[in-house]
Every structure is written in C-alpha cells, then in structure tokens.
Design a protein around this motif. Structure first.
Motif, PDB file in Angstrom:
ATOM      1  N   PRO A 133      48.121  44.804  38.755  1.00 41.31           N
ATOM      2  CA  PRO A 133      47.326  44.790  37.516  1.00 41.31           C
ATOM      3  C   PRO A 133      46.188  43.778  37.550  1.00 41.31           C
ATOM      4  N   ALA A 134      46.430  42.600  38.117  1.00 42.75           N
ATOM      5  CA  ALA A 134      45.385  41.577  38.142  1.00 42.75           C
ATOM      6  C   ALA A 134      44.189  42.028  38.971  1.00 42.75           C
ATOM      7  N   ARG A 135      44.459  42.653  40.084  1.00 46.34           N
ATOM      8  CA  ARG A 135      43.373  43.097  40.966  1.00 46.34           C
ATOM      9  C   ARG A 135      42.563  44.223  40.341  1.00 46.34           C
ATOM     10  N   LEU A 136      43.238  45.187  39.746  1.00 49.14           N
ATOM     11  CA  LEU A 136      42.526  46.285  39.092  1.00 49.14           C
ATOM     12  C   LEU A 136      41.729  45.788  37.891  1.00 49.14           C
ATOM     13  N   SER A 137      42.324  44.886  37.118  1.00 51.26           N
ATOM     14  CA  SER A 137      41.636  44.354  35.933  1.00 51.26           C
ATOM     15  C   SER A 137      40.373  43.615  36.328  1.00 51.26           C
ATOM     16  N   LYS A 138      40.418  42.855  37.418  1.00 52.34           N
ATOM     17  CA  LYS A 138      39.237  42.112  37.857  1.00 52.34           C
ATOM     18  C   LYS A 138      38.116  43.058  38.263  1.00 52.34           C
ATOM     19  N   LEU A 139      38.451  44.126  38.989  1.00 49.78           N
ATOM     20  CA  LEU A 139      37.415  45.063  39.419  1.00 49.78           C
ATOM     21  C   LEU A 139      36.694  45.685  38.233  1.00 49.78           C
ATOM     22  N   LEU A 140      37.437  45.993  37.175  1.00 50.66           N
ATOM     23  CA  LEU A 140      36.826  46.631  36.006  1.00 50.66           C
ATOM     24  C   LEU A 140      36.144  45.608  35.105  1.00 50.66           C
ATOM     25  N   CYS A 141      36.786  44.464  34.892  1.00 53.65           N
ATOM     26  CA  CYS A 141      36.213  43.461  33.987  1.00 53.65           C
ATOM     27  C   CYS A 141      34.954  42.827  34.563  1.00 53.65           C
ATOM     28  N   ASP A 142      34.828  42.791  35.879  1.00 57.29           N
ATOM     29  CA  ASP A 142      33.618  42.225  36.477  1.00 57.29           C
ATOM     30  C   ASP A 142      32.384  43.058  36.170  1.00 57.29           C
ATOM     31  N   ARG A 143      32.564  44.268  35.687  1.00 54.97           N
ATOM     32  CA  ARG A 143      31.426  45.155  35.419  1.00 54.97           C
ATOM     33  C   ARG A 143      31.260  45.454  33.932  1.00 54.97           C
ATOM     34  N   ILE A 144      31.829  44.592  33.102  1.00 55.08           N
ATOM     35  CA  ILE A 144      31.725  44.818  31.658  1.00 55.08           C
ATOM     36  C   ILE A 144      30.279  44.772  31.195  1.00 55.08           C
ATOM     37  N   GLU A 145      29.427  43.976  31.871  1.00 48.81           N
ATOM     38  CA  GLU A 145      28.034  43.891  31.438  1.00 48.81           C
ATOM     39  C   GLU A 145      27.312  45.224  31.549  1.00 48.81           C
ATOM     40  N   GLN A 146      27.870  46.181  32.302  1.00 49.20           N
ATOM     41  CA  GLN A 146      27.260  47.503  32.402  1.00 49.20           C
ATOM     42  C   GLN A 146      27.597  48.390  31.205  1.00 49.20           C
ATOM     43  N   ILE A 147      28.531  47.963  30.388  1.00 46.63           N
ATOM     44  CA  ILE A 147      28.939  48.764  29.228  1.00 46.63           C
ATOM     45  C   ILE A 147      28.035  48.454  28.048  1.00 46.63           C
ATOM     46  N   ASP A 148      27.458  49.482  27.474  1.00 47.01           N
ATOM     47  CA  ASP A 148      26.669  49.353  26.252  1.00 47.01           C
ATOM     48  C   ASP A 148      27.489  49.922  25.098  1.00 47.01           C
ATOM     49  N   PRO A 149      28.097  49.063  24.278  1.00 46.49           N
ATOM     50  CA  PRO A 149      28.971  49.589  23.217  1.00 46.49           C
ATOM     51  C   PRO A 149      28.226  50.307  22.104  1.00 46.49           C
ATOM     52  N   GLY A 150      26.893  50.136  22.010  1.00 50.18           N
ATOM     53  CA  GLY A 150      26.142  50.800  20.957  1.00 50.18           C
ATOM     54  C   GLY A 150      26.609  50.348  19.587  1.00 50.18           C
ATOM     55  N   PHE A 151      26.953  51.317  18.732  1.00 49.97           N
ATOM     56  CA  PHE A 151      27.462  51.002  17.403  1.00 49.97           C
ATOM     57  C   PHE A 151      28.974  50.769  17.396  1.00 49.97           C
ATOM     58  N   VAL A 182      47.260  60.618  36.521  1.00 47.43           N
ATOM     59  CA  VAL A 182      47.913  59.614  35.684  1.00 47.43           C
ATOM     60  C   VAL A 182      46.851  59.036  34.754  1.00 47.43           C
ATOM     61  N   GLU A 183      47.109  59.109  33.446  1.00 42.69           N
ATOM     62  CA  GLU A 183      46.095  58.751  32.463  1.00 42.69           C
ATOM     63  C   GLU A 183      46.722  57.989  31.306  1.00 42.69           C
ATOM     64  N   VAL A 184      46.029  56.961  30.838  1.00 40.56           N
ATOM     65  CA  VAL A 184      46.430  56.221  29.632  1.00 40.56           C
ATOM     66  C   VAL A 184      45.187  56.045  28.774  1.00 40.56           C
ATOM     67  N   CYS A 185      45.373  55.990  27.465  1.00 39.50           N
ATOM     68  CA  CYS A 185      44.227  55.852  26.575  1.00 39.50           C
ATOM     69  C   CYS A 185      44.594  54.988  25.375  1.00 39.50           C
ATOM     70  N   ARG A 186      43.565  54.517  24.701  1.00 39.94           N
ATOM     71  CA  ARG A 186      43.759  53.699  23.509  1.00 39.94           C
ATOM     72  C   ARG A 186      42.635  54.022  22.532  1.00 39.94           C
ATOM     73  N   ALA A 187      43.016  54.465  21.331  1.00 41.97           N
ATOM     74  CA  ALA A 187      42.055  54.720  20.254  1.00 41.97           C
ATOM     75  C   ALA A 187      42.068  53.532  19.298  1.00 41.97           C
ATOM     76  N   PHE A 188      40.905  53.203  18.747  1.00 38.68           N
ATOM     77  CA  PHE A 188      40.772  52.027  17.897  1.00 38.68           C
ATOM     78  C   PHE A 188      40.476  52.451  16.458  1.00 38.68           C
ATOM     79  N   PRO A 189      41.293  51.994  15.504  1.00 42.67           N
ATOM     80  CA  PRO A 189      40.994  52.310  14.094  1.00 42.67           C
ATOM     81  C   PRO A 189      39.640  51.770  13.661  1.00 42.67           C
ATOM     82  N   GLU A 190      39.293  50.591  14.178  1.00 39.77           N
ATOM     83  CA  GLU A 190      37.987  49.994  13.929  1.00 39.77           C
ATOM     84  C   GLU A 190      37.260  49.864  15.261  1.00 39.77           C
ATOM     85  N   PRO A 191      36.033  50.341  15.351  1.00 38.36           N
ATOM     86  CA  PRO A 191      35.313  50.274  16.630  1.00 38.36           C
ATOM     87  C   PRO A 191      35.190  48.841  17.150  1.00 38.36           C
ATOM     88  N   ILE A 192      35.234  48.686  18.458  1.00 40.57           N
ATOM     89  CA  ILE A 192      35.103  47.385  19.092  1.00 40.57           C
ATOM     90  C   ILE A 192      33.793  47.335  19.867  1.00 40.57           C
TER      91      ILE A 192
END
Length: 506
Positions: free
Chosen positions: A311-329, A245-255
């Motif tokens: 959804p709240a539980r899954l979102s918390k597990l992922l959002c708690d680790r946002i500092e590990q994401i390096d968005p680069g450019f 099961v997969e969902v995705c989101r493409a961004f016209p402008e990078p975030i």
C-alpha cells in the motif's frame, strides 16, 4: 480539455473471419469474402471486405445476386455475437495499453479518452499511428481520429478515408461543417426528414434556428450538434469486466484540497490491496479515475515493473502526481482499478547475517517510469555481428543467460548505424593510414587488426559471402576508434570495400 480517440473497424466481421479462419479456412487476401445474414429464407450480405466492395458488392445485397456476380466468392455465415466478443477483447487490449477510459462505440468501434495519456506514447500522432499499425499487424483494418469531443472523433473516423486524423485543440468547427448529417448518430428517419428539407451537411443543420428544429424532430438533433462541437459533455463509461479488481468512493460533499485527495487515495489503495491479497494477485498497472461535479472525468495511470501489493508504494506513486489533478468545482467520486494484475507469491526475506542483502531497484524504476522516462537495460545476444550482439530488455526482466564475447576489445560506444569514412589504406589487409570522419581528417599512429567477422548466412542468403575486417585505430590525439572495411579487400562479392566507423573507445 478532453481529447477523445474514436477507433473504427470498417471490416471487423471479415477481418475476424480471415484472422481465425472460421468456416472458410485460410482465405487468400486477394479472394473476395462476405458475411451472410439470414432471416427465414432471405439471405443478404451483412459484411464485405475491401476486395468484395471493389467488385461491386454492397451491404444488403441478396446473397444469390452476389454469388451470381462473382465466381469463387467466399461466403461465410455472419456471427454477430462473435464479432461483439472480438470487439470487447480489442477494447480490453486498448484499455490496458493506452488509456484508462475506454468503451465500446456501437458494433464497429471503440472510443477512449486520452487526456494526459498521449505523452506516454510519444504524442498524439505517434500514439494513434502506432495503434493502427499494431492492429494492422494483427490482421485488422482500422481508422482512428482524435478530437476534443466524442461526436467529432466518431464522425471523422467513419467519414474520412485517412487511417489517422488529428483535429487540433479548438479546431472542431472548421473540420466538421462539410460533413454529411448522417455522421451525427441520429435515427434514420430523422436523417431522412432533414434531407427532405434540403439539409445535407452539418453546417446547414447548425445554421438552422433551434426552436423549429426541436419542434419538428425533438431535442435529439440539437443535442447531437452540441455534443459534436463539444458544447455539452458526453462522458465515456469505461468498460469493466468481472476480472478487474475495482474499489470506489463517492463523496456526499465534493472534495478538492490536495491533502484530502491524498487521504482518500491512501484509503482506496488499502482497500484495493486487500482485495488483491484475497485473490493472490499483485497489481502491474492501476488507474485512478476521478469524476468531477461538472460531469467531466480525469485519470491517473500508474505502472509498475513487477506485481506489487504494498500500500505504501502504490500510494506514493499516485500521491506524487496529485498536482496533475484539477478538481474544478469539486470531486464527487474516485475509483481505483487494477487494470493489470498478476499472481504474486510472498517471499521470505533472508535474515542471515552471512548473506548479502540484495537491493531491489523496482521502486526506483516505478518512480522514474511514471514520470515518463523510458527505462531499459541491455543484454548480450549470441551473434558475431556487433549491432546484433545486444538488445534492449525491461529494467527488471530476467537474465537471458547469454554472456559477452571477450575475444577482442569492443568500444564503449557503438554507433546506432555505421558511418561512412574516407580512408587511405593499403589493400588487402592493412589498417588505414589516414581517415576522414565528420569532416575532420585524422592520421593513424597505431592500429590493431584485422578481426574478420562473417555474415550470418543462415539468417539471410545475401550474407553468405559478406565479411567485415575490423581494426582498432588510434589517432595523433590518442583517441581510439573502431573501423571496418566491408569485404576482404580482394573479392568484390564479399563486400563493397568501403570503410565505415562503427564505434568509439572511451
């Protein structure tokens, strides 16, 4: 920096045949085995196991010649489609257990990006050695190499004979220079043309000027060299099946802002849980794959103790680790995949005031587990031998139904391995008078015992006569210990009559 693991199966076809016994039945390990391909009346060896290779058989050799060389050679018709299916199953296994980004690499290998995933398995060395050992337990021969680039890992896994190879970060150049040029994944005619020019190694090829090289052989040699050294990115397209099961989101402008990333994570989680609900599933492991504008990829993996669709539980597990994401450019695409999903039944929560509310610790287990903590609990096992009377199980695993034996007191701390002690005692059944443990001499003031424990002869024949006599002893400082003598104190066949300390009372 990405870290790429290349997993190579040098004997995939013959290992599959031995494992499943297809065509040849159960083939003994010491009997040579080959797979035969055919085209019209022509038959040749397309795969040979280690035993067959040691006897001089080679890929491409006519089947009639091989049969004449070795008596009793087991020959099985090749099945490339079944080999490909087996490789795909292995890739899915690696995807679920080791890394969010896994792909099939040719007809005999798997490649995965393990950036940020190795710490969950005790580091890179333990991760790839554990993977190779697990595959060996399944009857599969494999070699694994980890490096900063796909090209380097691919080449080292296929050229070197070591089961595992780890290239330090930034150390590709010092390792790949002596490798032969056929490891660059070039066309056979290109490799032959380079050899005609006297170029046999990667070092010789990298020293050539690029312009004449490109003019004669096209851009491929230069591109493969850059991929080998990690100068240009070589993204891994993860394997996906219709069951995922997969969902995705493409961004016209990078975030790139953390708040924006968190917002879209919550939206993706909402869409994923809606899809899971239609299938009656809950997620046990999900991967957030982040594609950046510089053609690189990052991944976050969240594991859960039980199937979840909140959804709240899954979102918390992922959002708690946002500092590990390096968005680069900037991030141009985010994908959320339920790598492991299991049936989830909705349960009604009791509303009676008379019933005691049961606290679910699974959310806490999920939070601690995704921080890299190894969680478990202990459960009793039906065994009189103390070190076998307990085992580790998952923190939310079902009860085994066994209970603790409470005939005699047991120490609050049981040592992982009994430690030898020096003892002064009167044989055959008296407790110690003085014992020395870890260099400190202790005089026994009180003692209780012995409690005799017999070996489990139905498990191991050598335990038929083995016994232990356990004593609870207390020293002058009031500290209590659990010690035992190996043997009954009379018959040497029952044990060595040496003394050991097995536990400490709190």
């Amino acid at each position: 920096m990405p870290r790429v693991v290349s997993l190579f199966f040098p004997h995939l076809a013959t290992d599959r045949i031995r494992r499943h016994g297809e065509g040849a039945g159960a083939v003994p390990a010491d009997q040579p085995l080959v797979a035969i391909s055919r085209k019209g009346s022509k038959r040749w060896i397309s795969a040979a196991d280690t035993t067959a290779r040691k006897l001089g058989l080679r890929i491409g050799m006519p089947a009639s010649k091989a049969q004449a060389m070795i008596a009793g050679l087991v020959m099985v018709e090749a099945a490339p489609a079944e080999d490909a299916a087996a490789l795909e199953r292995l890739a899915l296994y690696v995807l679920r257990q080791y890394s969010p980004v896994v792909a099939i690499d040719g007809a005999d290998g798997i490649v995965m990006d393990t950036e940020g995933a190795d710490h969950l398995h005790g580091g890179e060395a333990m991760m790839i050695s554990g993977l190779v050992n697990r595959l060996r337990g399944r009857g599969l021969t494999s070699r694994a190499a980890i490096a900063d680039s796909w090209g380097a890992a691919h080449a080292l896994a296929r050229i070197l004979t070591a089961e595992t190879t780890i290239v330090p970060i930034g150390g590709i150049a010092s390792v790949v220079m002596p490798l032969p040029i056929h490891c660059l994944r070039l066309a056979a005619e290109t490799v032959q043309g380079l050899r005609v020019m006297g170029i046999d190694t990667v070092g010789q090829l990298s020293a050539m000027p690029r312009a004449p090289l490109t003019l004669r052989f096209g851009p491929e040699p230069a591109r493969r060299l850059d991929q080998l050294f990690g100068h240009i990115a070589e993204p891994i397209d993860p394997i996906r099946t219709p069951e995922l099961v997969e969902v995705c989101r493409a961004f016209p402008e990078p975030i790139g802002a953390a708040e924006t990333i968190a917002k879209y994570i919550r939206r993706l989680v909402g869409r994923l849980t809606a899809k899971l609900e239609t299938r009656g599933l809950g997620v046990r492991r999900c991967d957030l794959v982040i594609d950046r504008v510089d053609n690189t990829r990052q991944c976050l993996r969240a594991g859960l103790a039980k199937p979840v669709r909140d959804p709240a539980r899954l979102s918390k597990l992922l959002c708690d680790r946002i500092e590990q994401i390096d968005p680069g450019f900037g991030i141009e695409r985010m994908t959320l995949v339920a790598i492991m999903a299991e049936p989830l039944e909705e349960k009604q929560v009791a509303s009676s005031l008379a019933e005691e509310e049961v606290v679910d610790v699974a959310p806490l287990v999920d939070i601690l587990g995704n921080r890299g903590q190894r969680l478990y609990r202990v459960t009793p096992v039906a065994s009189d031998v103390p070190e076998r009377a307990v085992m580790r199980i998952g923190p939310t695993a079902a009860e085994t139904g066994a209970s603790w034996v409470a005939k005699w007191p047991r120490p609050s701390r049981l040592l992982a391995k009994p430690e030898r002690i020096d003892v002064i005692a009167v044989l055959p059944d008296q407790p110690p008078v003085v014992f020395t443990w870890r260099g400190k001499r202790r005089r026994v003031k009180r003692a209780d015992g012995p409690e005799r424990i017999f070996g489990e002869w139905w498990l191991r024949p050598r335990e038929m006569q083995a016994v232990r006599d356990y004593f609870v002893v207390e020293d002058e400082q009031g500290e209590r210990y659990w010690v035992y003598r190996a043997g009954d104190g009379i018959d040497p066949e029952t044990g060595s009559h040496l003394w050991f300390l097995h536990g400490v009372f709190g």
